[in-house]
Design an enzyme around this catalytic site. Structure first.
Site: not given
Length: 483
Positions: A20, A107, A109, A160, A216
């Site tokens: 990522e 958490r 991202n 995202n 995403d």
């Protein structure tokens, strides 16, 4: 019909579990990216071809450039910086907005930083077995006030990508699971977002989830087009500036989960693309994930599309817009007359009081680092016990990176070489246990029988030398097998 470009070979064979957050730094000509589930931070020096790999004890969700050099991040517990540049580096948390009772379920991202240093990041929706619900949320951290606040939680699932229009008057934000990209009015001077509306509805513009997966990460080119990575979609799609259609697809047939992309290279005409292993699809059972990984064996690798080499009859020239205008020119960054701040976390303004953190109280989280040169080749392990430390570490680094290679033969050789190295240098095991387990644990369920067998042999040796390794969080499955 949109133009389709097919990528069949990876640029970097990293086999990340959840690759990522690609980020290009024009000052150092370096591509940074992360593996969230197997917490590592990668730095690829474009000119030399050197890949530096750093391991962290907790996940980093996204990165941003710092004005004075280096990186800021949104990680497991909050917003912070990676410093100092000399090793060992740490995550220094500047603001930890979550309660201790929330940390097992929440958490940060993906995210990004605006030109004035305001860091935006999102969290993931989660519901416990007991039914307690943690909604996804859009957060911002303003280092000028050391304040982290949640801005939006309305029907947010998996947060995202975040990015801005060229004039920074519009901020875009991805709500993945519902196949939507939102737009907000943005005040760059105040660092505020308002007036949320749907900018892209994937189902209505011909991007159904059954074919194109979910949106995403993304990046934005100089023409104002969003390049949207598609989770479970094996592709990047280029959205038109109005968000109502697509005019280009970058198809990666051997990678299932395409996670994010960024422009980079000396001329900003390279598109770097991260992907994730099929094992990252935690909502499927392991049988389906193994089958998908076999079908899409390059899932987890990094790809690159060189737009500068494409025939102009196939595609017009597309280049990325600098994410941080002041960073695009190193002289501008150093100029005292420059009015804009670019992720300037180097000297945060800290106000003491309830919910505030002083620099002295910020949390340091250390990592182990590795440095390798690509392409990697199998290292013949030397048996002399006076092998210099640097060469021992290099051998370990190269063997570990190859345990995730797409070739079963290379995976087998690397595991055998790793066992031989640990036999000759047993002290390497305790010092590097986390990184060894992180690189090899999945090989115990490898689709190749020989790879599985040699990995059993590796762990038999590890447990004989270091019995407490059985308690490692990633080796719980060994309680079910006879090793």
């Amino acid at each position: 019909m949109p133009t389709t470009i097919v990528l069949t070979e990876p640029f970097l064979k990293t086999q990340c579990e959840l690759g990522e957050g690609p980020l290009w730094d024009p000052r150092t000509q370096t591509l940074h990216f992360i593996d969230i589930f197997d917490p590592h931070l990668y730095h690829y020096e474009f000119n030399s071809g050197k890949l530096d790999v750093q391991e962290f004890p907790e996940p980093i969700g996204c990165l941003a450039l710092r004005k004075g050099g280096g990186l800021a991040c949104a990680a497991k517990r909050g917003f912070g910086v990676l410093e100092p540049q000399s090793r060992p580096t740490t995550i220094k948390y500047l603001n930890e907005p979550f309660k201790e009772t929330e940390l097992p379920y929440i958490r940060f991202n993906d995210g990004a930083c605006d030109p004035n240093g305001v860091f935006w990041a999102g969290t993931l929706e989660y519901t416990t077995k007991e039914g307690k619900h943690f909604p996804g949320g859009l957060w911002k951290f303003d280092p000028r006030e050391n304040a982290a606040t949640v801005v939006d939680t309305r029907d947010i699932t998996d947060s995202n990508a975040i990015g801005w229009s060229a004039d920074h008057k519009t901020m875009f934000f991805v709500n993945s699971t519902v196949n939507l990209i939102y737009a907000y009015d943005y005040d760059v001077e105040r660092g505020t977002a308002s007036n949320r509306r749907i900018f892209v509805d994937g189902e209505t513009i011909g991007l159904p989830k059954k074919v194109y997966g979910n949106p995403d990460g993304f990046c934005i080119d100089r023409e104002g087009c969003i390049w949207s990575a598609r989770w479970e979609g094996s592709r990047i799609v280029r959205l038109t500036p109005d968000g109502k259609g697509i005019d280009l697809e970058v198809h990666i047939p051997k990678a299932y989960n395409v996670t994010a992309c960024c422009f980079g290279g000396p001329d900003m005409d390279k598109l770097f693309i991260t992907t994730a292993s099929c094992h990252a699809n935690q909502y499927y059972d392991s049988v389906k994930n193994v089958a998908n990984q076999e079908k899409y064996p390059l899932s987890g690798d990094v790809f690159m599309l060189d737009l500068g080499t494409l025939d102009k009859a196939v595609i017009d020239e597309h280049k990325g817009a600098p994410l941080y205008p002041d960073v695009a020119n190193a002289e501008m960054v150093q100029s005292k007359e420059s009015k804009k701040k670019v992720a300037d976390f180097s000297k945060p303004k800290v106000k003491l009081g309830k919910g505030k953190l002083s620099a002295a109280n910020s949390t340091d989280t250390s990592f182990k680092s590795r440095s390798i040169a690509l392409p990697t080749q199998r290292i013949a392990v030397e048996k002399e016990h006076d092998l210099p430390t640097t060469r021992r570490n290099l051998a370990l680094d190269q063997l570990l990176i190859q345990t995730k290679h797409y070739s079963a033969a290379v995976r087998k050789d690397s595991v055998l070489g790793l066992k031989e190295l640990l036999v000759n240098y047993p002290h390497l095991l305790k010092v590097n246990l986390n990184v060894i387990v992180g690189a090899t644990a999945r090989n115990i369920t490898d689709e190749d029988t020989i790879v599985r067998d040699v990995t059993y042999g590796l762990y038999s040796h590890i447990f004989s030398v270091l019995p407490e390794a059985r308690n490692h969080r990633k080796l719980e499955f060994f309680a079910l097998i006879n090793i």
